[in-house]
Design a protein around this motif. Sequence first.
Motif, short mmCIF file in Angstrom:
data_model
loop_
_atom_site.label_atom_id
_atom_site.label_comp_id
_atom_site.label_asym_id
_atom_site.label_seq_id
_atom_site.Cartn_x
_atom_site.Cartn_y
_atom_site.Cartn_z
N LEU A 183 0.83 -1.20 0.00
CA LEU A 183 0.00 0.00 0.00
C LEU A 183 0.87 1.26 0.00
CD1 LEU A 183 -3.08 0.34 -0.02
CD2 LEU A 183 -2.98 0.72 2.45
N LYS A 184 1.96 1.22 0.77
CA LYS A 184 2.88 2.37 0.79
C LYS A 184 3.55 2.56 -0.56
CE LYS A 184 3.94 2.19 5.75
NZ LYS A 184 5.00 1.96 6.78
N GLU A 185 3.93 1.44 -1.19
CA GLU A 185 4.55 1.53 -2.51
C GLU A 185 3.54 2.04 -3.54
OE1 GLU A 185 7.63 1.21 -3.30
OE2 GLU A 185 8.33 0.56 -1.32
N ALA A 186 2.30 1.60 -3.41
CA ALA A 186 1.25 2.04 -4.34
C ALA A 186 1.00 3.53 -4.19
CB ALA A 186 -0.03 1.25 -4.08
N TRP A 187 1.04 4.02 -2.96
CA TRP A 187 0.87 5.46 -2.72
C TRP A 187 2.01 6.24 -3.37
CZ3 TRP A 187 -1.71 9.53 -2.30
CH2 TRP A 187 -1.25 10.68 -1.65
N ALA A 188 3.22 5.69 -3.32
CA ALA A 188 4.36 6.34 -3.98
C ALA A 188 4.15 6.38 -5.49
CB ALA A 188 5.65 5.59 -3.64
N VAL A 189 3.59 5.29 -6.03
CA VAL A 189 3.28 5.26 -7.47
C VAL A 189 2.23 6.31 -7.81
CG1 VAL A 189 2.26 3.88 -9.32
CG2 VAL A 189 3.89 2.83 -7.75
N LEU A 190 1.22 6.41 -6.96
CA LEU A 190 0.15 7.39 -7.19
C LEU A 190 0.71 8.81 -7.19
CD1 LEU A 190 -3.06 7.14 -7.39
CD2 LEU A 190 -3.05 8.19 -5.14
#
Length: 257
Positions: free
Chosen positions: A155-162
């Motif tokens: 989820l943290k990595e996905a937020w970085a992608v976002l």
Amino acid sequence: EDRTGNWDEPAFGGTIKLSKWIHACNVEQTDDMLENFTSMPVTEEVNDALTPAKSILESLLKTPDNVSPEDSPLVKWVRDAKKDLRKTLVPYAGGLTISERAQIAHWFELNVSKDKKTCQNWIGFVPIAHAHTVFIASRLKDDPKYRDLDEKGRLKEAWAVLLSGTPPSDWMDVDVDRECIEKLEEQMFEDSAHAGIAGNQQCGLDAGSHQNSWNPYGGLPYDWKKGDREGSEGELQVRTLFNAVRFLQVQKVQMHW
């Protein structure tokens, strides 16, 4: 381009019957998809990705102050900026397409907000941004780089992608096929001096009705009627093949004069 012997001759388009289609200029475009997101069917991928996060999405919508930063990277981002969780816009899409965002919004309305009148409370804000993050995280599961991370790590990595994705803009979702077809249709149906006789609703004139009595000249953009040529009633008369050939001969003689 040279239209001689093609679009500018009434016998060419007049003897052709067309199957009905939706003009490219009337096809729903990308910005319409987001505005009318309920018309976008929710895919199985979107449903499978977001369903496990339904509870936290409901909390972010109704009681965002009770959500822990550990459960939503967006909460930490907003609180670090000392902003309001209910009023902070999140202008990031992480490379998600317009159609994907429309599907996610549709799923959110069906399963979380359950009220069409409240969309102004979540579109563009933290709740839907978290849904985008969850969807991206679900895709990271298949990436070897993130496979060993737990759910919160992804989820943290996905937020970085976002965050790293380009903010939404129209150029990201250009439909080249639609634009090319629209240019072709303009060549076929415009009413102008450049189009000549063909611009005066010649398509199908001599052949009879198109499919389901469709009028291909209906609903066309106003600027396709240039106003630089005045047609005649004679051009709108139904002609047999013999008369059509004769009509062309007369037109060419007049042009020589």
